[in-house]
Design an enzyme around this catalytic site. Structure first.
Site, PDB file in Angstrom:
ATOM      1  N   ARG A  72      20.087  -8.163  28.106  1.00 40.08           N
ATOM      2  CA  ARG A  72      19.219  -7.013  28.381  1.00 40.08           C
ATOM      3  C   ARG A  72      19.408  -6.746  29.879  1.00 40.08           C
ATOM      4  NH1 ARG A  72      16.615  -6.524  23.138  1.00 40.08           N
ATOM      5  NH2 ARG A  72      16.346  -8.602  22.326  1.00 40.08           N
ATOM      6  N   ASP A 128      16.891  -5.862  12.919  1.00 40.43           N
ATOM      7  CA  ASP A 128      15.585  -5.243  12.632  1.00 40.43           C
ATOM      8  C   ASP A 128      15.626  -4.094  11.610  1.00 40.43           C
ATOM      9  OD1 ASP A 128      14.642  -6.971  14.531  1.00 40.43           O
ATOM     10  OD2 ASP A 128      14.628  -5.493  16.154  1.00 40.43           O
ATOM     11  N   ARG A 172      10.469  -6.769  15.069  1.00 38.65           N
ATOM     12  CA  ARG A 172       9.726  -6.011  16.105  1.00 38.65           C
ATOM     13  C   ARG A 172       8.712  -5.064  15.458  1.00 38.65           C
ATOM     14  NH1 ARG A 172      12.863  -5.357  21.659  1.00 38.65           N
ATOM     15  NH2 ARG A 172      14.067  -3.670  20.774  1.00 38.65           N
TER      16      ARG A 172
HETATM   17  P1  ATP Z   1      17.445  -4.966  19.473  1.00 40.47           P
HETATM   18  O1  ATP Z   1      16.939  -3.898  18.532  1.00 40.47           O
HETATM   19  O2  ATP Z   1      18.188  -6.005  18.756  1.00 40.47           O
HETATM   20  O3  ATP Z   1      16.407  -5.521  20.398  1.00 40.47           O
HETATM   21  P2  ATP Z   1      18.287  -3.059  21.449  1.00 40.47           P
HETATM   22  O4  ATP Z   1      19.618  -2.453  21.719  1.00 40.47           O
HETATM   23  O5  ATP Z   1      17.212  -2.136  20.989  1.00 40.47           O
HETATM   24  O6  ATP Z   1      18.526  -4.252  20.432  1.00 40.47           O
HETATM   25  P3  ATP Z   1      17.015  -3.288  24.053  1.00 40.47           P
HETATM   26  O7  ATP Z   1      16.660  -4.511  24.826  1.00 40.47           O
HETATM   27  O8  ATP Z   1      15.953  -2.329  23.719  1.00 40.47           O
HETATM   28  O9  ATP Z   1      17.790  -3.828  22.764  1.00 40.47           O
HETATM   29  O10 ATP Z   1      18.137  -2.481  24.885  1.00 40.47           O
HETATM   30  C1  ATP Z   1      19.326  -3.111  25.349  1.00 40.47           C
HETATM   31  C2  ATP Z   1      19.711  -2.586  26.708  1.00 40.47           C
HETATM   32  O11 ATP Z   1      20.012  -1.185  26.622  1.00 40.47           O
HETATM   33  C3  ATP Z   1      18.618  -2.657  27.779  1.00 40.47           C
HETATM   34  O12 ATP Z   1      18.486  -3.944  28.332  1.00 40.47           O
HETATM   35  C4  ATP Z   1      19.147  -1.644  28.787  1.00 40.47           C
HETATM   36  O13 ATP Z   1      20.174  -2.209  29.567  1.00 40.47           O
HETATM   37  C5  ATP Z   1      19.752  -0.563  27.884  1.00 40.47           C
HETATM   38  N1  ATP Z   1      18.777   0.545  27.710  1.00 40.47           N
HETATM   39  C6  ATP Z   1      17.707   0.581  26.883  1.00 40.47           C
HETATM   40  N2  ATP Z   1      17.029   1.743  26.998  1.00 40.47           N
HETATM   41  C7  ATP Z   1      17.680   2.466  27.949  1.00 40.47           C
HETATM   42  C8  ATP Z   1      17.469   3.749  28.528  1.00 40.47           C
HETATM   43  N3  ATP Z   1      16.443   4.541  28.182  1.00 40.47           N
HETATM   44  N4  ATP Z   1      18.339   4.164  29.483  1.00 40.47           N
HETATM   45  C9  ATP Z   1      19.384   3.381  29.857  1.00 40.47           C
HETATM   46  N5  ATP Z   1      19.636   2.161  29.343  1.00 40.47           N
HETATM   47  C10 ATP Z   1      18.800   1.696  28.401  1.00 40.47           C
END
Ligand code: ATP
Length: 320
Positions: A72, A128, A172
Site C-alpha cells: 500500500r 473481496d 472488508r
Molecule cells: P484490496 O481490495 O485487496 O484491499 P486495493 O487495490 O483496493 O486492494 P488499496 O489499499 O485500497 O487496495 O489500494 C492500493 C494502493 O492504490 C494504495 O496504497 C495507493 O497507493 C493506490 N491508491 C488507492 N486509491 C488511490 C487514489 N485515489 N489515487 C491514487 N492512488 C490510489
C-alpha cells in the site's frame, strides 16, 4: 506499443501470479517487452523494476501470493508521488501499464490515465469480490474454497459437542465471501454488511433448527460487520447453547489458486495485453455472464456494487 509495465497492488490474492504469467507470455507472443514493477505503486515511485522473460514466469501458475510483491503506498495519493511514478515509466520507455489489484489500485490507475495520459489496464485481483462491474475478481473463488475447508472441519467438532460455531471471514465492506462460503458450506446464518441483523431472529432460527433435530449450527460473520469474538460473546449471553468463535484470518489470502481463478487469470491477463497491443488504454477487464469483458476504468470505479439478494434468500430457504 513495444514495452509495457506490470505491477500488483493492494492486498494480495491467489491467482495474481497466474495473471502475471499470462500478461508476460501474451506480450512476448505479440513481440512486446514487459517490465515488472515490484511492490506496487511504491516500486513505481522508487524505480524498483525487473525485466520479465518467458522463463521468469515459469513455475508460478500454481503459487499463491505475488512474485512482484505488493504494497500500500500513500505517496501515490499525492501529486509529487504520481509525478515520480510517471518519470519512472518515461525513463524505462514504458508506454502502457497493467495494474493487478482492487478498487484502490484501480483509482491509482485511473489517476495515471486521467491526469497523465498513461494507457492503463486494470485486472481485478482481490479476494473481496467488491468490484461492481465484474461478476468475479481474481482470488475470490480460492478464498471461498479455503473458508469452506475450514468450516467443514469446524462442523465436525461443533456437531460432536452440539455447539454453535461463529466464523469470521474477510471481505472488508463486501459480504460476498460470507454469502458464498455460507451457502456452499451449509451455514444456517450469515451476517453481512449489506443486511442489518437482528439477534432475536438469529436466536429464533437456531432454536427452530434445534427443534427440527439439528445438533449444531454454523454462523458466518463478515469482518465488515463485527468480529467473531464480539458476535459470539453477544450470542452466548442470550442462548444456553455453547458458542465458539473462529477467525479464519489471513489463510484466506494464500494458497494455490483454484481452477476458476487460474482460468480467470489466463483470460484477464491475455485480454489486458491484447487491448494495449491495439493501442487501447484506460480500461479494466472483467467477467460478466461467463464472458470476458472490458470497460472504461472511470466508469468502473464509480459503479456501486449490488448485493445478490437472490442468493441470500436461497440461503434462508435451504439452511433450516
Ligand atoms: P484490496 O481490495 O485487496 O484491499 P486495493 O487495490 O483496493 O486492494 P488499496 O489499499 O485500497 O487496495 O489500494 C492500493 C494502493 O492504490 C494504495 O496504497 C495507493 O497507493 C493506490 N491508491 C488507492 N486509491 C488511490 C487514489 N485515489 N489515487 C491514487 N492512488 C490510489
Amino acid at each position: 506499443m513495444k514495452r509495457i509495465g506490470l505491477l500488483t497492488s493492494g492486498g494480495d490474492a491467489p491467482g495474481m501470479n497466474a495473471a502475471i504469467r499470462a500478461v508476460v507470455r501474451t506480450a512476448i507472443y505479440f513481440g512486446m517487452e514487459v517490465v515488472g514493477i515490484e511492490r506496487g505503486y511504491k516500486g513505481l515511485i522508487d524505480d524498483l523494476t525487473v525485466p520479465m522473460s518467458m522463463r521468469s514466469v515459469s513455475n508460478i501458475v500454481h503459487r499463491g501470493g505475488t512474485m512482484l510483491r505488493t504494497a500500500r503506498c500513500l505517496e501515490m495519493f499525492e501529486r509529487e508521488g504520481q509525478e515520480k511514478a510517471v518519470k519512472t515509466l518515461a525513463e524505462h520507455g514504458i508506454e502502457g501499464l497493467v495494474v493487478i489489484g482492487g478498487d484502490g489500485s484501480f483509482r491509482g490507475a485511473k489517476c495515471l490515465t486521467e491526469t497523465y495520459g498513461i494507457p492503463t489496464i486494470g485486472i481485478p485481483g482481490t479476494i473481496d469480490n467488491d468490484l461492481a462491474y465484474t461478476d468475479y475478481t481474481l482470488g475470490f473463488d480460492t478464498a471461498v474454497n479455503t473458508c469452506i475447508e475450514i468450516i467443514n472441519k469446524l462442523r465436525d467438532t461443533m456437531e460432536s459437542h452440539e455447539r454453535i460455531s461463529v466464523v469470521e471471514v474477510m471481505g472488508r465492506h463486501c459480504g460476498d465471501i460470507a454469502l458464498y462460503a455460507g451457502i456452499t458450506s451449509g451455514a444456517e446464518i450469515i451476517i453481512v454488511p449489506e443486511i442489518p441483523y437482528d439477534m432475536d431472529d438469529v436466536i429464533m432460527r437456531i432454536n427452530r433448527s434445534r427443534e427440527n433435530g439439528k445438533h449444531s449450527n454454523i454462523i458466518v460473520v463478515a469482518e465488515g460487520v463485527t468480529s467473531a469474538d464480539a458476535f459470539a460473546e453477544k450470542l452466548q449471553s442470550v442462548t444456553e447453547h455453547s458458542v465458539r468463535s473462529t477467525n479464519i484470518g489471513h489463510v484466506q489470502r494464500g494458497g494455490s489458486p483454484s481452477m476458476a481463478d487460474r482460468m480467470l487469470a489466463a483470460q484477464f491477463g491475455n485480454k489486458a495485453v491484447r487491448l494495449l497491443k491495439d493501442g487501447i488504454g484506460n480500461r479494466v477487464v472483467g467477467i460478466r455472464k461467463n464472458e470476458i469483458i472490458d470497460m472504461d476504468i472511470i466508469e468502473a470505479v464509480s459503479m456501486k456494487k449490488r448485493f445478490n439478494y437472490e442468493l441470500y434468500e436461497t440461503l434462508q430457504m435451504i439452511s433450516m
